[in-house]
Write a protein that holds these residues in place. Structure first.
Motif, short mmCIF file in Angstrom:
data_model
loop_
_atom_site.label_atom_id
_atom_site.label_comp_id
_atom_site.label_asym_id
_atom_site.label_seq_id
_atom_site.Cartn_x
_atom_site.Cartn_y
_atom_site.Cartn_z
N ILE A 1 0.83 -1.20 0.00
CA ILE A 1 0.00 0.00 0.00
C ILE A 1 0.87 1.26 0.00
CG2 ILE A 1 -1.67 1.32 1.38
CD1 ILE A 1 -2.93 -1.38 2.12
N GLU A 2 1.93 1.26 0.79
CA GLU A 2 2.82 2.43 0.82
C GLU A 2 3.48 2.65 -0.54
OE1 GLU A 2 5.63 1.85 3.98
OE2 GLU A 2 4.05 1.72 5.49
N THR A 3 3.95 1.59 -1.16
CA THR A 3 4.58 1.69 -2.48
C THR A 3 3.58 2.18 -3.51
OG1 THR A 3 6.03 -0.14 -1.88
CG2 THR A 3 5.93 0.45 -4.21
N TRP A 4 2.36 1.65 -3.45
CA TRP A 4 1.31 2.05 -4.39
C TRP A 4 1.04 3.54 -4.26
CZ3 TRP A 4 -1.54 -0.47 -8.15
CH2 TRP A 4 -2.64 0.23 -8.66
N LYS A 5 0.90 4.02 -3.03
CA LYS A 5 0.58 5.44 -2.81
C LYS A 5 1.71 6.36 -3.24
CE LYS A 5 -2.98 4.85 0.61
NZ LYS A 5 -3.50 5.17 1.91
N LYS A 6 2.96 5.88 -3.20
CA LYS A 6 4.08 6.69 -3.69
C LYS A 6 4.06 6.79 -5.21
CE LYS A 6 7.25 5.65 0.07
NZ LYS A 6 8.44 4.87 0.46
N VAL A 7 3.74 5.67 -5.87
CA VAL A 7 3.79 5.64 -7.33
C VAL A 7 2.53 6.26 -7.93
CG1 VAL A 7 3.90 4.11 -9.34
CG2 VAL A 7 5.29 3.63 -7.33
N PRO B 1 -0.44 8.23 -6.38
CA PRO B 1 -1.10 8.78 -5.20
C PRO B 1 -2.58 9.12 -5.38
CG PRO B 1 0.35 10.41 -6.19
CD PRO B 1 0.54 9.13 -6.94
N ASN B 2 -3.03 9.33 -6.62
CA ASN B 2 -4.41 9.75 -6.83
C ASN B 2 -5.39 8.60 -7.06
OD1 ASN B 2 -3.21 9.17 -9.23
ND2 ASN B 2 -4.14 10.84 -10.38
N ILE B 3 -4.93 7.35 -7.01
CA ILE B 3 -5.82 6.19 -7.20
C ILE B 3 -5.70 5.30 -5.98
CG2 ILE B 3 -6.30 4.15 -8.61
CD1 ILE B 3 -5.19 5.61 -11.01
N GLU B 4 -6.87 4.83 -5.51
CA GLU B 4 -6.88 3.92 -4.36
C GLU B 4 -6.19 2.61 -4.72
OE1 GLU B 4 -8.08 3.98 -1.10
OE2 GLU B 4 -8.06 6.14 -1.50
N PRO B 5 -5.42 2.05 -3.82
CA PRO B 5 -4.77 0.76 -4.11
C PRO B 5 -5.80 -0.35 -4.24
CG PRO B 5 -4.34 1.43 -1.85
CD PRO B 5 -5.07 2.55 -2.50
N PRO B 6 -5.54 -1.32 -5.11
CA PRO B 6 -6.49 -2.45 -5.26
C PRO B 6 -6.46 -3.32 -4.02
CG PRO B 6 -4.49 -2.87 -6.51
CD PRO B 6 -4.37 -1.48 -5.97
N LYS B 7 -7.56 -4.01 -3.82
CA LYS B 7 -7.62 -4.93 -2.69
C LYS B 7 -6.97 -6.24 -3.10
CE LYS B 7 -11.81 -3.06 -0.71
NZ LYS B 7 -11.79 -2.86 0.68
N THR B 8 -6.18 -6.79 -2.22
CA THR B 8 -5.55 -8.09 -2.49
C THR B 8 -6.52 -9.19 -2.08
OG1 THR B 8 -4.50 -8.07 -0.32
CG2 THR B 8 -3.22 -7.18 -2.15
N SER B 9 -6.21 -10.40 -2.45
CA SER B 9 -7.12 -11.51 -2.17
C SER B 9 -7.36 -11.69 -0.68
CB SER B 9 -6.57 -12.80 -2.77
OG SER B 9 -5.29 -13.07 -2.24
N SER B 10 -6.39 -11.35 0.16
CA SER B 10 -6.60 -11.52 1.60
C SER B 10 -7.65 -10.57 2.14
CB SER B 10 -5.27 -11.33 2.34
OG SER B 10 -4.79 -10.02 2.14
N ALA B 11 -7.92 -9.48 1.43
CA ALA B 11 -8.95 -8.53 1.89
C ALA B 11 -10.35 -9.11 1.74
CB ALA B 11 -8.84 -7.23 1.10
N PHE B 12 -10.52 -10.09 0.86
CA PHE B 12 -11.83 -10.68 0.61
C PHE B 12 -12.07 -11.95 1.43
CE2 PHE B 12 -10.75 -8.31 -3.23
CZ PHE B 12 -11.86 -7.48 -3.31
N MET B 13 -11.05 -12.42 2.13
CA MET B 13 -11.18 -13.68 2.87
C MET B 13 -11.62 -13.40 4.29
SD MET B 13 -7.75 -15.54 1.41
CE MET B 13 -7.72 -16.71 2.69
N ALA B 14 -12.54 -14.22 4.77
CA ALA B 14 -12.96 -14.11 6.17
C ALA B 14 -11.85 -14.68 7.04
CB ALA B 14 -14.25 -14.89 6.38
#
Length: 199
Positions: free
Chosen positions: A35-41, A43-56
């Protein structure tokens, strides 16, 4: 050369061991580096959710082994058992008959044509299944998903014998690989049903 071999054998192995799933925290973790790397590269687009974000999050293993096994037995069109507490389930895995008791190790098993028997006290309910999967969880919950299932007492042995003879004849006269495969599946299922009725 022998000395070098003995030195290599006595040297401690590098730590390449993976953590057991029970050692991994049950709560989901956020990949903060990504997420930190994404926001540096970007900054104006929200980072995508990884597969772990969808898992209970995985349920925590129980402190003690429960006395009953919770079974969910479902078909594509119906639910045979929903959160039913039983003593034991015996399923026809492709590796052989598998008995599942409370506290069973987490397992995923492919099912073959055969009998699934659900034991509750002195009562046993038997179903014939064509195929499917079984998921045994660490919290003494077993999910059995079958393509087709029918209570064993509703199977007509005359129709099974007729179907077995029909598919055996189709197998012997099959000319293409597809015809052979379809006939072999029919023979396997009817043979398993015949064995279930006679055994």
């Amino acid at each position: 050369m022998l000395r070098q071999a003995s030195r290599l054998l006595l040297r401690p192995a590098p730590s390449m061991a993976r953590a057991f799933s029970t050692d991994v925290p049950a709560t989901t973790t956020v990949d903060s580096t990504f997420i930190e790397t994404w926001k540096k590269v970007i900054p104006n687009i929200e980072p995508p959710k990884t597969s772990s974000a969808f898992m209970a999050s995985r349920p925590a293993p129980p402190a003690s082994i429960p006395s009953k096994l919770t079974v969910n037995f479902v078909l594509p069109y119906a639910s045979e058992l929903a959160t039913k507490e039983v003593d034991m389930v015996i399923i026809p895995a492709t590796t052989g008959q598998m008995g599942v008791l409370p506290g069973h190790v987490p397992t995923i098993a492919e099912l073959k044509p055969g009998i699934i028997s659900v034991h509750e006290g002195n009562d046993t309910k038997k179903y014939f299944i064509s195929s499917g999967f079984a998921f045994v969880h660490a919290n003494s919950v077993a999910d059995v998903i079958a393509v087709e299932a029918v209570p064993i007492d509703q199977i007509d042995s005359n129709l099974v014998q007729k179907g077995l003879a029909e598919f055996t004849q189709k197998l012997s006269s099959a000319s293409t690989d597809l015809e052979k495969a379809e006939a072999q599946i029919g023979v396997d299922v009817h043979s398993a049903m015949n064995a279930a009725l006679s055994g």
